[in-house]
Design a protein around this motif. Structure first.
Motif, PDB file in Angstrom:
ATOM      1  N   LYS A 107     -49.349  -2.939   4.519  1.00 56.03           N
ATOM      2  CA  LYS A 107     -49.879  -1.665   4.502  1.00 56.03           C
ATOM      3  C   LYS A 107     -50.573  -1.323   5.944  1.00 56.03           C
ATOM      4  O   LYS A 107     -51.340  -2.217   6.261  1.00 56.03           O
ATOM      5  CB  LYS A 107     -50.824  -1.503   3.514  1.00 56.03           C
ATOM      6  N   THR A 108     -49.936  -0.503   6.939  1.00 52.80           N
ATOM      7  CA  THR A 108     -50.458  -0.488   7.861  1.00 52.80           C
ATOM      8  C   THR A 108     -51.410   1.184   8.060  1.00 52.80           C
ATOM      9  O   THR A 108     -50.902   1.923   7.775  1.00 52.80           O
ATOM     10  CB  THR A 108     -49.278  -0.159   9.134  1.00 52.80           C
ATOM     11  N   ILE A 109     -52.729   0.820   8.364  1.00 51.87           N
ATOM     12  CA  ILE A 109     -53.524   2.062   8.385  1.00 51.87           C
ATOM     13  C   ILE A 109     -53.489   2.703   9.968  1.00 51.87           C
ATOM     14  O   ILE A 109     -53.728   2.156  10.941  1.00 51.87           O
ATOM     15  CB  ILE A 109     -55.002   1.781   8.066  1.00 51.87           C
ATOM     16  N   GLU A 144     -56.977  10.332   5.914  1.00 52.76           N
ATOM     17  CA  GLU A 144     -56.133   8.942   6.046  1.00 52.76           C
ATOM     18  C   GLU A 144     -54.811   9.135   5.947  1.00 52.76           C
ATOM     19  O   GLU A 144     -53.895  10.212   5.391  1.00 52.76           O
ATOM     20  CB  GLU A 144     -56.703   8.286   4.453  1.00 52.76           C
ATOM     21  N   LYS A 145     -54.217   7.930   6.873  1.00 57.51           N
ATOM     22  CA  LYS A 145     -52.727   7.972   6.708  1.00 57.51           C
ATOM     23  C   LYS A 145     -52.296   6.582   7.009  1.00 57.51           C
ATOM     24  O   LYS A 145     -52.878   5.908   7.844  1.00 57.51           O
ATOM     25  CB  LYS A 145     -52.216   8.724   8.116  1.00 57.51           C
ATOM     26  N   TYR A 146     -51.570   6.096   6.020  1.00 58.35           N
ATOM     27  CA  TYR A 146     -51.171   4.781   6.134  1.00 58.35           C
ATOM     28  C   TYR A 146     -49.711   4.623   5.620  1.00 58.35           C
ATOM     29  O   TYR A 146     -48.861   5.333   5.057  1.00 58.35           O
ATOM     30  CB  TYR A 146     -52.029   3.797   5.264  1.00 58.35           C
ATOM     31  N   ASN A 183     -57.730   6.233  10.081  1.00 56.26           N
ATOM     32  CA  ASN A 183     -58.670   5.639   8.914  1.00 56.26           C
ATOM     33  C   ASN A 183     -60.132   6.538   8.869  1.00 56.26           C
ATOM     34  O   ASN A 183     -61.017   6.594   9.502  1.00 56.26           O
ATOM     35  CB  ASN A 183     -59.186   4.216   9.502  1.00 56.26           C
ATOM     36  N   ASN A 241     -52.738  11.023   3.712  1.00 57.51           N
ATOM     37  CA  ASN A 241     -52.556  10.448   2.350  1.00 57.51           C
ATOM     38  C   ASN A 241     -54.171  10.752   1.652  1.00 57.51           C
ATOM     39  O   ASN A 241     -54.089  10.542   0.350  1.00 57.51           O
ATOM     40  CB  ASN A 241     -52.381   8.880   2.584  1.00 57.51           C
ATOM     41  N   THR A 274     -46.638   2.109   4.397  1.00 59.58           N
ATOM     42  CA  THR A 274     -46.301   0.908   3.417  1.00 59.58           C
ATOM     43  C   THR A 274     -44.953   0.404   3.674  1.00 59.58           C
ATOM     44  O   THR A 274     -44.000   1.082   3.670  1.00 59.58           O
ATOM     45  CB  THR A 274     -46.812   1.036   2.188  1.00 59.58           C
ATOM     46  N   GLY A 284     -57.060   3.803  14.598  1.00 61.40           N
ATOM     47  CA  GLY A 284     -57.215   4.933  13.491  1.00 61.40           C
ATOM     48  C   GLY A 284     -58.517   5.486  13.158  1.00 61.40           C
ATOM     49  O   GLY A 284     -58.587   6.322  12.402  1.00 61.40           O
TER      50      GLY A 284
END
Lengths: 227, 778
Positions: free
Chosen positions: A17-19, A8-10, A22, A58, A12, A216
């Protein structure tokens, strides 16, 4: 060699909050040549940065050479990176103030190899990339194709287990682009594992497998049998 | 790796010549100032500290019982009593300055030399290189003299042939040369051509045997380990036995140069501190400059940092690289600064009255210089190094950092700081110059212009009347008088004044001067009551007093009243308006001017008309030669002597002017670099605005506005700071200018004007560039 699971990587900001990634999962085996494709903003470059340990995720798991590296700090990641990974960028990223020889040598300096050995290795790789005659030139004196050859030379001089290429032909004309792709294929044939991010269907065909991404997430994964 | 760092550092310097030049120029200027001040401070700090027994040497000064310090003046009898009665005192010497240059002759060589009277222990207490003779026996017999190597060479060619020879002193006495010495250090206030026996001075001047006469200096060498405070306590009532209500205090001799104002407990140390602060601030401005320019310049190297990180460079190796580069640049700047110093030292030495020689500096100073330079490099390089090494590779390659403004506030704060200091420097410099101008042109109550002080050597003192009648006949000369000394500078004070109705507990102090007929007209002082001195008859002593003295004595009509000064009874004949006879830092002391007096009546004053200076001097010299052929003609201009009283201020002004100009220049260099950087950063924005129709003016003001804000903030902060410090500085003067408000306005205009010029040059260049080019390069 690489196994990622539910990565996961987002990003902010104050409001959003941009993912970027996913919960993506896939595996790359040693000796493979994998292309990652997808439209702009699909997260492919972010994925490549995480695979190259230039960025952290993340959440999820990232196993590199049987080691879980997701929680590694920057120092550990840097150490792992310099011994195992070579990078090729779209915009070459050569240092303008260093000559061809010095640019390639830089990759060896940080691994602590002695000067005489460095010289030998750099000369050898420059010969292999057929740019030996340009060894004392500065990047701005070279053509785009030549610059990318230098970048590839720098990426492989350390004999890394993994080469990560981010749109390696993006700044080149088609003829030079093909030459670069031939070079990468040759490296793959010699045993290097390659993960390449690209927009180009043409380039992707050089690889063994194509992972397609959107927003994502992994959408499809195709083996290229004709390769 | 290091070779790679050096290679890339050198190629970056070459690649961005303007920025590198600004960087090195700023740092060189800063180091140049800093080192110059450092050398001066080191020299000031080392003054008088070379004596072998320095830890044991002390100057004696007197204070009233638990009250303020009186001064270094002590009784001429004190040294003998201390030696006999105080076992803690190993050695002691009395010293008396010869108030004028004395004439020495040997055959046809006649020269005036400066010297002192000292007692026997002197050469054993203070360090000299004894070239000939014996230090302990040099002055223990009558008519002996110890002379300097230079004096020996002037009269006899060398030290060896001087020893045992005789010199004629003041055309009257034969003195045998018992010793030839050489200064063992240049950093000394003890610079005499000769020393004579204090005992013989004492024998010739009976007034010296008065305990109340505080005309001699006393220095002691205490036994090792003596507790000075305890000793002072022990000697608390020592002087009471001699009917003197004063107490003895010891000041380490090492402090006597920097803390010579014992009343305030300060002295030259104030300038040392002040220049120390200035040096530090200039170095800070230069370092900030470097930080700003370097961090702006290094932004262009973001790609290099990214690549290095990708290839495995850790944060620490990047920090080391950039700190190393900054240190290398500062070492290069040190080299250039030293070259500048070689050229500047002669002028600097002249302004500061020093003799600093780069080739003769102790190793410790060089080590400090190197340490300071490396420290400056590290300090200057620290901000860019930490800033750049903290960038994330992914941000670098996405070019995110180029537009980030999160760190720009630090750069802005640094610019504000630089301009704050510049404003403080410039406004202070103008205020100091105004005060100095005020001091130099103030009506001090006597007319010091066109007034010559001619030294009356021995024979002429007895033949003054002939000199006066000859001098007054010279065309252009308007009046002539003589006094005991030039009324500027050091004075002895005394409570030995008696007048009618003086109360028993009145211990007011007065300063005294002896003058002659025509004193009032020659000095140009204003007579408030009574008349001028007209008699020079020892049996009919006349007194003039100043207003302060009249008020001190609480007299309403002093004319005709009896007055006694040091036991000389006479009558007050006039009251003169207060005139200054010291620095304007001090208030005017009560003064008593007495007609006739001691034989030490050695200065004639000649008042001449404006413009007749040359012929007056020529005529006076021939008159002097006729009357007094054995002595050279010696004269001084009183106005020049007056200006010497404010020499420190004058020096301070000259140096601070120079440093202020440099401070604003360095600040502007930094500003210039930042504007180049900003214009580069805003290339895309400027391009888009131009495509959308913005004019050159709009774009120029877009860049200029941001900088102008910073400069205005600097002015706003700097002005009150300068106000505060300058008010304190002015408060030190008894006579001073009112704080000139316009100075702050002028400073603001100057600083804003210079900065705008700096900023607009690059802004206009950016504004008139072709937008297609800038957008294409994006």
């Amino acid at each position: 060699m690489i196994k990622i699971e539910k990565l996961e990587k987002y990003f902010t900001t104050e409001e959003y909050k941009t993912i970027a990634l996913n919960k993506i999962s896939f595996e790359v085996k040693e000796g493979e040549f994998v292309s990652i494709m997808g439209p702009s903003g699909s997260g492919k470059s972010t994925l490549l940065n995480i695979l190259g340990m230039l960025d952290d995720a993340n959440g999820g798991s990232f196993i590199f050479n049987d080691q879980e590296v997701i929680k590694y700090n920057e120092r550990k990641r840097a150490s792992l990176r310099k011994h195992n990974i070579g990078f090729v960028f779209q915009s070459f990223n050569l240092i303008d103030q260093l000559t061809v020889f010095e640019n390639v040598e830089l990759a060896l300096i940080y691994t602590g190899i002695k000067k005489s050995e460095r010289k030998e290795k750099v000369n050898e790789v420059l010969k292999r990339m057929q740019i030996m005659h340009r060894r004392n030139h500065f990047p701005q004196q070279l053509s785009g194709g030549q610059q990318q050859r230098v970048a590839i030379a720098r990426a492989v001089v350390n004999n890394p287990k993994l080469i990560l290429a981010d749109e390696p032909t993006g700044n080149l004309d088609s003829k030079t682009g093909n030459e670069v792709m031939d070079l990468l294929t040759e490296l793959n044939n010699q045993g290097s594992t390659i993960v390449m991010v690209t927009h180009s269907e043409h380039d992707a065909k050089y690889s063994n497998r194509i992972i397609r991404m959107l927003d994502g997430e992994k959408v499809t994964e195709n083996m290229l049998v004709n390769h | 790796m290091i070779q790679n760092y050096i290679t890339i550092a050198w190629r970056n310097i070459k690649a961005d010549k303007v920025l590198s030049f600004l960087n090195i120029l700023g740092l060189t200027s800063g180091l140049f100032c800093f080192l110059l001040i450092y050398l001066w401070i080191a020299s000031e700090n080392s003054m008088n500290k070379y004596h072998a027994n320095i830890d044991q040497l002390h100057s004696i000064y007197l204070t009233s019982s638990d009250g303020p310090a009186f001064g270094y003046g002590t009784s001429s009898l004190l040294y003998k009593e201390l030696k006999i009665k105080v076992p803690e005192i190993e050695k002691v010497t009395a010293m008396s300055n010869n108030s004028k240059k004395s004439t020495f002759s040997n055959g046809s060589t006649v020269l005036k030399q400066n010297g002192k009277f000292v007692s026997e222990d002197f050469f054993e207490m203070f360090s000299f290189n004894i070239l000939e003779g014996n230090a302990s026996k040099a002055l223990n017999a009558p008519n002996q003299i110890a002379i300097s190597k230079q004096m020996a060479e002037l009269f006899f060619g060398n030290s060896k042939s001087a020893i045992g020879q005789t010199l004629t002193y003041e055309n009257s006495k034969e003195l045998k040369i018992s010793m030839v010495f050489e200064m063992s250090s240049e950093n000394s206030t003890e610079k005499s051509d000769y020393y004579l026996s204090f005992a013989s001075l004492f024998a010739e001047n009976p007034w010296m045997s008065e305990w109340k006469n505080l005309g001699a200096y006393t220095f002691v060498q205490l036994a090792k380990g003596t507790d000075v405070v305890q000793l002072e306590q022990k000697l608390k009532s020592f002087l009471i036995d001699y009917d003197l209500g004063l107490e003895i205090r010891f000041q380490p001799y090492a402090d006597s140069y920097l803390y010579a104002d014992i009343v305030k407990g300060e002295g030259k140390i104030l300038y040392v501190r002040l220049f120390g602060i200035i040096a530090f601030l200039i170095m800070l401005i230069a370092s900030i400059n470097f930080m700003n320019l370097a961090s702006a310049g290094y932004m262009k190297r973001a790609k290099e940092i990214g690549v290095r990180k990708v290839l495995g460079a850790g944060k620490s190796s990047l920090i080391a690289q950039f700190l190393g580069e900054a240190t290398l640049l500062s070492l290069a700047s040190l080299f250039f600064a030293l070259i500048l110093i070689v050229f500047a030292l002669p002028v600097f030495n002249q302004i500061t009255d020093k003799n600093i020689d780069l080739l003769n500096l102790p190793a410790s100073i060089w080590i400090m210089v190197l340490v300071i330079t490396i420290f400056t490099g590290i300090l200057s390089g620290s901000y860019p190094a930490f800033l750049l090494s903290s960038f994330k590779v992914t941000d670098i390659f996405k070019k995110k950092i180029e537009t980030s403004s999160s760190t720009s506030w630090i750069r802005k704060a640094l610019v504000v700081f630089q301009f704050t200091i510049s404003v403080v420097f410039i406004s202070s410099m103008i205020i100091i110059s105004k005060q100095i101008d005020f001091v130099q042109h103030k009506d001090i109550g006597f007319d010091r212009e066109n007034l010559l002080a001619v030294t009356l050597s021995k024979d002429l003192q007895n033949n003054y009347d002939a000199f006066k009648s000859g001098a007054i006949q010279i065309p252009g000369v308007t009046s002539v008088t003589k006094t005991s000394h030039i009324p500027l500078g050091d004075y002895g004070t005394s409570p030995e004044v008696i007048w009618n109705n003086k109360t028993a507990d009145d211990d007011a102090l007065f300063t005294g001067m002896v003058a002659s007929v025509d004193f009032v007209s020659t000095y140009g002082v204003e007579l408030l009551m009574g008349r001028e001195l007209i008699h020079n008859n020892p049996g009919n002593i006349e007194y003039l007093i100043n207003e302060t003295a009249m008020n001190k004595m609480k007299m309403e009509n002093p004319i005709g009243q009896p007055l006694s000064f040091w036991g000389n009874s006479g009558t007050i004949v006039g009251v003169v308006k207060n005139f200054h006879f010291g620095s304007l830092k001090e208030s005017i002391f009560p003064m008593i001017i007495r007609s006739e007096g001691y034989s030490e009546f050695n200065i004639a004053f000649v008042k001449y008309n404006q413009g007749s200076e040359k012929q007056t001097l020529a005529a006076l010299e021939s008159l002097h030669t006729n009357l007094n052929p054995a002595f050279p003609f010696e004269y001084r201009f009183v106005d020049q002597e007056y200006n010497k009283l404010h020499k420190s201020e004058s020096m301070f002004f000259k140096l601070s002017t120079f440093f202020s100009i440099l401070a604003i220049l360095i600040s502007c260099l930094g500003l210039f670099g930042l504007v180049i950087f900003t214009a580069e950063q805003k290339t895309k924005e400027i391009g888009i605005r131009k495509v959308l129709g913005a004019s050159v003016y709009t774009i120029t003001s877009l860049i200029t506005r941001d900088f102008l804000k910073l400069i205005l903030i600097g002015v706003a902060i700097g002005t009150p700071i300068s106000w505060y410090f300058m008010s304190k500085w002015l408060a030190d003067y008894e006579y001073r200018i009112d704080m000139p408000l316009w100075v702050f306005g002028l400073t603001a205009i100057l600083v804003i004007g210079i900065s705008l010029l700096t900023v607009s040059f690059e802004s206009i260049k950016a504004a008139i560039a072709n937008p297609i080019k800038s957008l294409r390069s994006e």
